[in-house]
Design a protein around this motif. Sequence first.
Motif, PDB file in Angstrom:
ATOM      1  N   SER A   1       0.812  -1.209   0.000  1.00 50.95           N
ATOM      2  CA  SER A   1       0.000   0.000   0.000  1.00 50.95           C
ATOM      3  C   SER A   1       0.851   1.266   0.000  1.00 50.95           C
ATOM      4  O   SER A   1       1.986   1.269   0.487  1.00 50.95           O
ATOM      5  N   ASP A   2       0.273   2.345  -0.535  1.00 49.94           N
ATOM      6  CA  ASP A   2       0.951   3.647  -0.504  1.00 49.94           C
ATOM      7  C   ASP A   2       1.325   3.995   0.932  1.00 49.94           C
ATOM      8  O   ASP A   2       0.461   4.021   1.821  1.00 49.94           O
ATOM      9  N   ASP A   3       2.594   4.257   1.157  1.00 49.46           N
ATOM     10  CA  ASP A   3       3.086   4.657   2.485  1.00 49.46           C
ATOM     11  C   ASP A   3       2.690   3.660   3.562  1.00 49.46           C
ATOM     12  O   ASP A   3       2.516   4.015   4.730  1.00 49.46           O
ATOM     13  N   ASN A   4       2.503   2.378   3.166  1.00 50.86           N
ATOM     14  CA  ASN A   4       2.132   1.300   4.085  1.00 50.86           C
ATOM     15  C   ASN A   4       0.804   1.547   4.803  1.00 50.86           C
ATOM     16  O   ASN A   4       0.571   1.052   5.911  1.00 50.86           O
ATOM     17  N   PHE A   5      -0.076   2.315   4.157  1.00 50.42           N
ATOM     18  CA  PHE A   5      -1.379   2.637   4.749  1.00 50.42           C
ATOM     19  C   PHE A   5      -2.275   1.402   4.783  1.00 50.42           C
ATOM     20  O   PHE A   5      -2.409   0.691   3.782  1.00 50.42           O
TER      21      PHE A   5
END
Length: 482
Positions: A252-256
């Motif tokens: 996920s984007d930025d580990n979101f």
Amino acid sequence: MSNTTNALSRIQSILDDSSFVEIGGLVTARSTDFNIQEKKAPSDGVITGYGAINGNPVYIYSQDASVLNGTVGEMHARKIVNLMNLALKTGAPVIGLLDCAGIRLQEAQDALYSLGRIYTKMSECSGIIPQITAVYGNCGGGLAILAKLSDFTFMLEDGGKLFVNSPNVIAGNYEEKLDSASAKFQAEAGVVDFVGNEEEIANGIRDLISILPANYEEGQLVDISSNDNLNRTCPSALSNVNDPALVLAESSDDNFLIEVKKCHAPEMFTGFIRLDGVTVGAVANRLSLYDENGKETAKFNKALTVNGTKKAADFVKFCNALEIPIVTLTNVSGFDASLEAEKEMAAAVARLTYEFANADVPKVNLVVGDSYGSAYIAMNSKALGADFVYAYEGVLVGTMDSNQAVKIIYSDEISKAEDPNKEIADKVSEFEETNNSVLAAAKRGYVDTIIAPEYTRQYLCAAIEMLYGKQELRADKKHGTI
């Protein structure tokens, strides 16, 4: 601090600073029965209004337990219904903060009818705008229904009470034995999605509103604030396949990542991630659960369960209603085999199958582990309309485990062989190559691309980007019956 201040402060803790505007602050109860007019009832026990979360407009109400115990009466309910009408007209989410002793008995049938009007309006809102409920105090009897009419429910870990029947009136039970109204019980039962303290609830609601579309017509929600590299690799993906939350967070984007219903049926992951800025709903089979230190805290069978399947079906239905793309991580080989599960398994899997097949949003399936049979089909397979199906190198995809299949298909040859074990080994090798290998599935078009695990993020992001704006023409009908 008074309860009135609590009701307002809860609103203020969720909304952007100074953004709240109250509606109907001068409304009071109309009833005069039981001398109720002699009791002060400012706002009739519920504060209603609108504001913003990260600049996004929302409508919000907060029950005031200091006014007639926050009970629902005619005008109390009318204020809530009016708020929902405004939300429908403007296409904005509704947030309800509950702290209520139930129906106002002094208003009798008027109060009962008015609660029913809230039910009706929430049903009308369902699938059009997001509805979020948070339980801060009592939420009993008919008020408990509001939690399940909502899309997501938060509950105060200490102090929240949610019940249809209180623990003390359930035959053979009492609160000290099992507090069935507690946040822990209701979260494990799947009624409550998130549990926490007041600050965690406020932050959780803000996070949800920030990633959800305001309404079903808004389309896919895109956040352009992330600078995360779309070609970033996921070096830990293969080692983490047993806990898909770790794979999804890494992709996920930025580990979101937001996990929904974490305490209920943890063998099935449901939650939200972001891929190339797009909010995506994720559903995945979980075999292991790890704590923050990487220690395995639970293991699960590689099978669909009744509760896990229902949990996934509900989540897929929500995502499809709000135009949220769906990604699945599939790692399943059968169904929970127990007499209790057998009572509901067929119906539960039928519903999951229907929700995936019925969903017309972008659908991407990634097979991360050996997957077999109709359990595999039910997990967003190509047969159910998945737009892209990817699979990790080396996984097996087929009707059943090769050893079992060979013993059934070649039972006569094995029984006549001079060396049955060698015969089985040879047949298994042949069967895996021609029928159960991911390469065989790809040759038949059931898998689109075989990928290395470290490229998970790249492929998922590319798929969501290519499916942006997807449209499907379906047969005209009122609705399905599954």
